[in-house]
Design a protein around this motif. Structure first.
Motif, mmCIF file in Angstrom:
data_model
loop_
_atom_site.group_PDB
_atom_site.id
_atom_site.type_symbol
_atom_site.label_atom_id
_atom_site.label_comp_id
_atom_site.label_asym_id
_atom_site.label_seq_id
_atom_site.Cartn_x
_atom_site.Cartn_y
_atom_site.Cartn_z
ATOM 1 N N PRO A 263 0.814 -1.198 -0.066
ATOM 2 C CA PRO A 263 0.063 0.095 0.098
ATOM 3 C C PRO A 263 0.837 1.297 0.011
ATOM 4 C CG PRO A 263 -0.958 -1.643 1.663
ATOM 5 C CD PRO A 263 0.513 -2.101 0.925
ATOM 6 N N THR A 264 1.970 1.482 0.701
ATOM 7 C CA THR A 264 2.747 2.220 0.633
ATOM 8 C C THR A 264 3.482 2.646 -0.412
ATOM 9 O OG1 THR A 264 4.779 1.066 1.693
ATOM 10 C CG2 THR A 264 3.388 2.346 3.092
ATOM 11 N N ASN A 265 3.632 1.674 -1.523
ATOM 12 C CA ASN A 265 4.055 1.875 -2.795
ATOM 13 C C ASN A 265 3.033 2.273 -4.016
ATOM 14 O OD1 ASN A 265 5.276 1.659 -5.385
ATOM 15 N ND2 ASN A 265 5.996 -0.576 -5.458
ATOM 16 N N ALA A 266 2.947 3.709 -4.236
ATOM 17 C CA ALA A 266 2.029 4.134 -4.983
ATOM 18 C C ALA A 266 1.706 3.487 -6.227
ATOM 19 C CB ALA A 266 2.162 5.479 -5.491
ATOM 20 N N LYS A 267 2.769 2.885 -7.127
ATOM 21 C CA LYS A 267 2.683 2.353 -8.275
ATOM 22 C C LYS A 267 1.860 0.975 -8.370
ATOM 23 C CE LYS A 267 6.460 0.978 -10.077
ATOM 24 N NZ LYS A 267 7.933 1.112 -10.775
ATOM 25 N N SER A 268 1.872 0.574 -6.937
ATOM 26 C CA SER A 268 1.216 -1.146 -6.809
ATOM 27 C C SER A 268 -0.338 -0.499 -6.787
ATOM 28 C CB SER A 268 1.610 -1.565 -5.412
ATOM 29 O OG SER A 268 1.217 -1.045 -4.468
ATOM 30 N N ARG A 269 -0.693 0.712 -6.793
ATOM 31 C CA ARG A 269 -2.514 0.857 -6.819
ATOM 32 C C ARG A 269 -2.969 1.409 -7.989
ATOM 33 N NH1 ARG A 269 -3.117 5.007 -2.241
ATOM 34 N NH2 ARG A 269 -5.390 4.728 -2.819
ATOM 35 N N ILE A 270 -1.986 1.491 -9.187
ATOM 36 C CA ILE A 270 -2.386 2.223 -10.617
ATOM 37 C C ILE A 270 -2.556 1.094 -11.611
ATOM 38 C CG2 ILE A 270 -1.665 3.732 -12.290
ATOM 39 C CD1 ILE A 270 0.017 5.456 -10.054
ATOM 40 N N GLY A 271 -4.062 1.184 -11.788
ATOM 41 C CA GLY A 271 -4.347 0.341 -12.725
ATOM 42 C C GLY A 271 -4.850 1.067 -14.097
ATOM 43 N N HIS A 272 -5.486 0.190 -15.113
ATOM 44 C CA HIS A 272 -5.617 0.906 -16.627
ATOM 45 C C HIS A 272 -7.300 0.548 -16.802
ATOM 46 C CE1 HIS A 272 -5.517 1.800 -20.614
ATOM 47 N NE2 HIS A 272 -5.688 0.446 -21.051
ATOM 48 N N HIS A 273 -7.832 1.708 -17.256
ATOM 49 C CA HIS A 273 -9.394 1.238 -17.956
ATOM 50 C C HIS A 273 -9.257 1.918 -19.427
ATOM 51 C CE1 HIS A 273 -10.856 5.600 -18.030
ATOM 52 N NE2 HIS A 273 -10.223 5.705 -17.119
ATOM 53 N N ASN A 274 -9.352 0.697 -20.517
ATOM 54 C CA ASN A 274 -9.511 0.680 -21.722
ATOM 55 C C ASN A 274 -10.789 1.183 -22.278
ATOM 56 O OD1 ASN A 274 -9.253 0.394 -24.684
ATOM 57 N ND2 ASN A 274 -7.988 -1.151 -24.645
ATOM 58 N N ASP A 275 -11.153 2.463 -22.569
ATOM 59 C CA ASP A 275 -12.488 2.723 -23.025
ATOM 60 C C ASP A 275 -12.862 2.589 -24.514
ATOM 61 O OD1 ASP A 275 -12.827 3.062 -20.409
ATOM 62 O OD2 ASP A 275 -13.302 5.217 -20.330
ATOM 63 N N CYS A 276 -11.863 2.036 -25.284
ATOM 64 C CA CYS A 276 -11.943 1.798 -26.600
ATOM 65 C C CYS A 276 -11.392 0.495 -26.957
ATOM 66 C CB CYS A 276 -11.649 2.780 -27.700
ATOM 67 S SG CYS A 276 -12.684 4.207 -27.805
ATOM 68 N N PHE A 277 -11.558 -0.425 -26.267
ATOM 69 C CA PHE A 277 -11.164 -1.877 -26.163
ATOM 70 C C PHE A 277 -11.516 -2.416 -27.631
ATOM 71 C CE2 PHE A 277 -11.664 -6.627 -25.362
ATOM 72 C CZ PHE A 277 -10.337 -6.936 -25.330
ATOM 73 N N LEU A 278 -10.585 -2.906 -28.671
ATOM 74 C CA LEU A 278 -10.744 -3.659 -29.700
ATOM 75 C C LEU A 278 -11.353 -2.800 -30.858
ATOM 76 C CD1 LEU A 278 -12.541 -6.978 -28.703
ATOM 77 C CD2 LEU A 278 -10.209 -6.391 -29.171
ATOM 78 N N ARG A 279 -11.380 -1.411 -30.567
ATOM 79 C CA ARG A 279 -11.668 -0.331 -31.619
ATOM 80 C C ARG A 279 -10.981 -0.502 -33.002
ATOM 81 N NH1 ARG A 279 -12.895 2.333 -35.197
ATOM 82 N NH2 ARG A 279 -13.962 4.393 -35.280
ATOM 83 N N ASP A 280 -9.662 -0.533 -32.607
ATOM 84 C CA ASP A 280 -8.808 -0.572 -33.712
ATOM 85 C C ASP A 280 -7.452 -1.082 -33.297
ATOM 86 O OD1 ASP A 280 -7.486 1.635 -33.031
ATOM 87 O OD2 ASP A 280 -8.661 3.128 -34.201
ATOM 88 N N ASN A 281 -6.282 -0.928 -34.170
ATOM 89 C CA ASN A 281 -5.051 -1.600 -33.738
ATOM 90 C C ASN A 281 -4.545 -0.576 -32.869
ATOM 91 O OD1 ASN A 281 -5.185 -3.433 -35.566
ATOM 92 N ND2 ASN A 281 -3.717 -2.189 -37.030
ATOM 93 N N PHE A 282 -4.978 0.783 -32.406
ATOM 94 C CA PHE A 282 -4.524 1.823 -31.386
ATOM 95 C C PHE A 282 -5.716 1.838 -30.213
ATOM 96 C CE2 PHE A 282 -2.032 2.491 -35.170
ATOM 97 C CZ PHE A 282 -0.722 2.649 -34.795
#
Length: 323
Positions: free
Chosen positions: A270-289
């Motif tokens: 918990p004291t390591n900030a990086k261990s709490r940072i995730g990701h949400h992909n709001d255009c999943f499979l839209r195109d190659n990018f």
């Protein structure tokens, strides 16, 4: 707004329902010849076969609540217990996406306590339904398309000074409802809180990349972006992940930039900030990018592969002919 939503994975397996017994004679599955320490409560599991509802995984339902509706006395966008119960018991859904649009308070220095009370009651409905929320704050969800198909300015997101005050206004609410939130999305900046179309935090292209090289820039707007993110990060309880919209933001949010993903030894600290940072992909499979989610695709996916081993990943799709 209609959106197609994804998260992933339902697994078929056997689990147990728990029944407690206070003395060994009531627990025939236990070895009653063993001298158990006093004060133990024994449990006997009954097998339950089939698809089980995982409380923080799977498909979710997209919902929005607007501060402007609260000010107008409109309660139509508040969560409804009967609806949520049906989603869970009939459809097997345990997650609700909840975007809180603070449109009525963009120009105000504080959020009224009446609206915070409304949010508390709203989140409590999810709690009663035994569901979890994926939650985000934003100031607008309105995109007026220009001739090129881009959202046109002004975008209508908030001001940094007010954002910082609003985060503080909501700090008690956020902490009191940590049990019903699976994870938070970083939000706040840009239309939909997606941190792209923003009036005060840099042009979407120049603020994110230098020309078309996908290099991470040294840009003054990152000072402002970081201030908002870390203010929110500090308010959210340390047992909750915060998801960023773009993979390149994950190293850029640190000062100095931290380009290395999590290692095994850094994870779940918990004291390591990086261990709490995730990701949400709001255009999943839209195109190659994935419509700008990635720029340097291979490098960023390699980073995400390691980071997502330990942190929350989710999102939605945004349509398109080539999906």
């Amino acid at each position: 707004m209609t959106k197609s939503i994804w998260i992933v994975f339902l697994i078929d397996f056997a689990v147990g329902g728990i029944s407690a017994c206070s003395v060994t004679s009531q627990c025939p599955a236990f070895n009653n010849n063993y001298d158990y320490p006093s004060g133990l409560i024994f449990v006997d599991f009954e097998e339950k076969v089939g698809s089980q509802i995982n409380p923080e995984r799977g498909w979710y339902k997209y919902t929005e609540v607007f501060a402007s509706d609260h000010e107008a006395g409109n309660t139509d966008d508040l969560l409804d217990l009967a609806t949520l119960t049906s989603w869970r018991d009939v459809e097997g859904v345990s997650l609700i996406y909840r975007i809180v649009v603070l449109d009525a308070y963009k120009e105000q220095a504080s959020i009224p306590s009446s609206f915070i009370a409304t949010l508390s009651n709203d989140f409590d409905v999810a709690r009663q339904a035994q569901m979890k929320l994926v939650a985000r704050f934003a100031y607008t969800d309105r995109c007026v398309l220009d001739a090129d198909g881009e959202c046109s300015q002004p975008y209508g997101d908030g001001h940094k000074a007010n954002m910082l005050k609003h985060i503080q206004d909501l700090s008690t609410f956020i902490n009191e409802n940590t049990d019903v939130v699976a994870f938070w999305e970083a939000g706040w900046i840009g239309i939909w809180g997606e941190q792209y179309y923003t009036d005060e935090f840099g042009d979407p292209l120049s603020a994110l990349y230098k020309d078309d090289t996908c290099e991470l820039p040294v840009d003054p707007v990152w000072i402002d972006r970081r201030q908002v993110f870390w203010k929110f990060f500090d308010v959210v309880p340390s047992d909750r992940n915060i998801q960023l919209r773009y993979v390149h933001q994950m190293p850029m949010i640190f000062d100095p930039v931290d380009s290395l993903p999590l290692t095994d030894s850094e994870a779940f600290v918990p004291t390591n900030a990086k261990s709490r940072i995730g990701h949400h992909n709001d255009c999943f499979l839209r195109d190659n990018f994935d419509l700008g989610t990635y720029c340097s695709v291979e490098a960023e996916k390699a980073y995400l592969e390691k980071q997502s081993k330990f942190t929350a990943v989710g999102g939605e799709t945004c349509g398109g002919q080539n999906m």
